[in-house]
Write a protein that holds these residues in place. Structure first.
Motif, short mmCIF file in Angstrom:
data_model
loop_
_atom_site.label_atom_id
_atom_site.label_comp_id
_atom_site.label_asym_id
_atom_site.label_seq_id
_atom_site.Cartn_x
_atom_site.Cartn_y
_atom_site.Cartn_z
N GLN A 158 -21.77 -12.48 -6.72
CA GLN A 158 -22.44 -11.23 -7.06
C GLN A 158 -22.68 -10.40 -5.79
OE1 GLN A 158 -26.19 -11.74 -9.04
NE2 GLN A 158 -26.64 -9.56 -9.12
N GLY A 159 -23.08 -11.09 -4.71
CA GLY A 159 -23.30 -10.41 -3.44
C GLY A 159 -22.02 -9.77 -2.92
N LYS A 160 -20.93 -10.44 -3.12
CA LYS A 160 -19.64 -9.89 -2.70
C LYS A 160 -19.27 -8.67 -3.54
CE LYS A 160 -14.94 -11.46 -1.62
NZ LYS A 160 -14.03 -12.64 -1.62
N ALA A 161 -19.56 -8.74 -4.84
CA ALA A 161 -19.22 -7.63 -5.74
C ALA A 161 -20.06 -6.39 -5.46
CB ALA A 161 -19.42 -8.08 -7.19
N THR A 162 -21.29 -6.58 -4.99
CA THR A 162 -22.18 -5.44 -4.73
C THR A 162 -22.08 -4.93 -3.30
OG1 THR A 162 -24.00 -6.94 -4.20
CG2 THR A 162 -23.82 -6.20 -6.49
N GLY A 163 -21.25 -5.57 -2.48
CA GLY A 163 -21.10 -5.13 -1.10
C GLY A 163 -22.06 -5.79 -0.14
N ASP A 164 -22.87 -6.73 -0.63
CA ASP A 164 -23.82 -7.45 0.23
C ASP A 164 -23.06 -8.40 1.15
OD1 ASP A 164 -26.21 -8.46 1.25
OD2 ASP A 164 -26.31 -10.01 -0.28
N LEU A 165 -21.95 -8.94 0.67
CA LEU A 165 -21.11 -9.83 1.47
C LEU A 165 -19.78 -9.14 1.78
CD1 LEU A 165 -21.53 -13.32 -0.25
CD2 LEU A 165 -22.62 -12.49 1.83
N SER A 166 -19.18 -9.53 2.88
CA SER A 166 -17.88 -9.00 3.26
C SER A 166 -16.83 -9.33 2.19
CB SER A 166 -17.45 -9.61 4.60
OG SER A 166 -16.08 -9.38 4.84
N ILE A 167 -15.90 -8.41 2.01
CA ILE A 167 -14.83 -8.66 1.04
C ILE A 167 -13.94 -9.81 1.52
CG2 ILE A 167 -14.79 -6.29 0.18
CD1 ILE A 167 -12.35 -5.81 1.98
N HIS A 168 -14.04 -10.15 2.79
CA HIS A 168 -13.24 -11.25 3.34
C HIS A 168 -13.93 -12.61 3.19
CE1 HIS A 168 -10.65 -8.20 5.01
NE2 HIS A 168 -11.65 -7.67 5.68
N ALA A 169 -15.16 -12.61 2.73
CA ALA A 169 -15.90 -13.87 2.60
C ALA A 169 -15.27 -14.76 1.53
CB ALA A 169 -17.36 -13.58 2.24
N ASN A 170 -15.11 -16.03 1.84
CA ASN A 170 -14.60 -17.01 0.88
C ASN A 170 -15.81 -17.67 0.21
OD1 ASN A 170 -13.62 -19.42 -0.38
ND2 ASN A 170 -11.75 -19.22 0.83
N VAL A 171 -16.12 -17.19 -0.98
CA VAL A 171 -17.33 -17.63 -1.68
C VAL A 171 -17.28 -19.12 -2.00
CG1 VAL A 171 -18.65 -17.38 -3.82
CG2 VAL A 171 -17.86 -15.35 -2.60
N GLN A 172 -16.11 -19.63 -2.36
CA GLN A 172 -16.01 -21.05 -2.68
C GLN A 172 -16.30 -21.91 -1.45
OE1 GLN A 172 -15.37 -22.51 -5.91
NE2 GLN A 172 -16.34 -24.08 -4.65
N GLU A 173 -15.77 -21.51 -0.30
CA GLU A 173 -16.04 -22.27 0.93
C GLU A 173 -17.52 -22.22 1.29
OE1 GLU A 173 -13.56 -20.81 4.03
OE2 GLU A 173 -11.70 -21.66 3.19
N MET A 174 -18.14 -21.06 1.12
CA MET A 174 -19.57 -20.93 1.40
C MET A 174 -20.39 -21.81 0.48
SD MET A 174 -19.83 -16.81 2.01
CE MET A 174 -21.55 -16.86 2.56
N THR A 175 -20.01 -21.82 -0.79
CA THR A 175 -20.72 -22.65 -1.78
C THR A 175 -20.57 -24.12 -1.43
OG1 THR A 175 -20.29 -21.01 -3.52
CG2 THR A 175 -20.91 -23.22 -4.22
N ASP A 176 -19.37 -24.54 -1.09
CA ASP A 176 -19.14 -25.95 -0.72
C ASP A 176 -19.97 -26.33 0.50
OD1 ASP A 176 -17.33 -26.19 -2.79
OD2 ASP A 176 -15.57 -25.88 -1.52
N PHE A 177 -20.00 -25.44 1.48
CA PHE A 177 -20.72 -25.73 2.71
C PHE A 177 -22.22 -25.90 2.45
CE2 PHE A 177 -23.22 -24.21 6.35
CZ PHE A 177 -22.82 -25.12 7.32
N TYR A 178 -22.84 -24.94 1.79
CA TYR A 178 -24.29 -25.01 1.61
C TYR A 178 -24.70 -26.08 0.59
CZ TYR A 178 -24.87 -21.09 4.73
OH TYR A 178 -24.87 -20.30 5.86
N SER A 179 -23.83 -26.37 -0.36
CA SER A 179 -24.11 -27.48 -1.28
C SER A 179 -24.08 -28.81 -0.54
CB SER A 179 -23.09 -27.49 -2.42
OG SER A 179 -23.18 -26.32 -3.20
N THR A 180 -23.14 -28.93 0.40
CA THR A 180 -23.06 -30.14 1.21
C THR A 180 -24.28 -30.27 2.12
OG1 THR A 180 -20.64 -30.04 1.20
CG2 THR A 180 -21.67 -31.39 2.90
N VAL A 181 -24.73 -29.16 2.67
CA VAL A 181 -25.94 -29.17 3.50
C VAL A 181 -27.13 -29.66 2.67
CG1 VAL A 181 -27.63 -27.71 4.68
CG2 VAL A 181 -25.19 -27.36 5.09
#
Length: 216
Positions: A158-181
């Motif tokens: 949602q953040g990517k869709a609203t412009g809060d996140l860069s269009i280049h952000a890989n949402v799946q990688e971010m999700t995997d990273f913070y879930s692992t944390v």
């Protein structure tokens, strides 16, 4: 007279069916049972442990909550309502995706290390190393963890869709990273790592944000 007698008999039968009124607080009993499952895990917690902690007989537990597996499910729901980190309110009120993740991580640490309560997350630790006969229980906990992960993914998307996140952000990688944390934090908490140390891990995890969203 016969009608009155029949009515009295029906009233007596109804009372017998209803049984004796419960003389204990179900919510307090659930809390005590939850703490046992949370601390020792599902398989290591016996019915004997539960009857002693709850100060109830096994028949009383069965009649109110069902068998051990059903009681565990009740305790799990109690944990999610009263002890788990409230992801929805945090995500709904945070101004940005980064603030949402940061607040969620710090609040999670608060829940993982509390005075007079087991450490770690019950969704992770309660069914570790279960035998094959309890694999369905492990699968249920896995599903609940995946639901949390999906909420993180959806919020970042949602953040990517609203412009809060860069269009280049890989949402799946971010999700995997913070879930692992998050799962790493719960295991470290179980190993006795202090809240201060866990917060430092969160600090480092948030410092990688700009890398994850592909900022130049």
């Amino acid at each position: 007279m016969k009608i009155e007698k029949d009515q009295s008999q029906e009233d007596l039968t109804a009372k017998r069916k209803r049984g004796r009124p419960k003389c204990f607080n179900e919510q307090e009993a659930l809390q005590k049972a939850m703490l046992l499952f949370w601390e020792y895990g599902y398989e290591a917690t016996s019915m004997s442990d539960l009857t002693q902690a709850l100060n109830l007989s096994a028949p009383s537990i069965y009649s109110t909550f069902g068998d051990k597996a059903q009681l565990f499910q009740h305790c799990l729901e109690y944990y999610l309502q009263h002890e788990a980190c409230p992801i929805e309110p945090i995500f709904q009120t945070a101004k940005t995706a980064k603030i949402a993740i940061e607040l969620y991580l710090y609040e999670t640490v608060k829940r993982l290390v509390q005075d007079h309560k087991p450490t770690g997350c019950m969704l992770v630790v309660a069914a570790m190393n279960c035998s094959e006969e309890n694999q369905s229980l492990q699968q249920d906990l896995l599903l609940k963890r995946q639901q949390v992960k999906e909420k993180i993914y959806q919020h970042l998307q949602q953040g990517k869709a609203t412009g809060d996140l860069s269009i280049h952000a890989n949402v799946q990688e971010m999700t995997d990273f913070y879930s692992t944390v998050i799962q790493g934090l719960t295991m470290q908490a179980r190993d006795g790592v202090s809240k201060q140390q866990l917060n430092q891990v969160v600090d480092y995890a948030m410092q990688t944000w700009h890398v994850l969203i592909k900022e130049n």
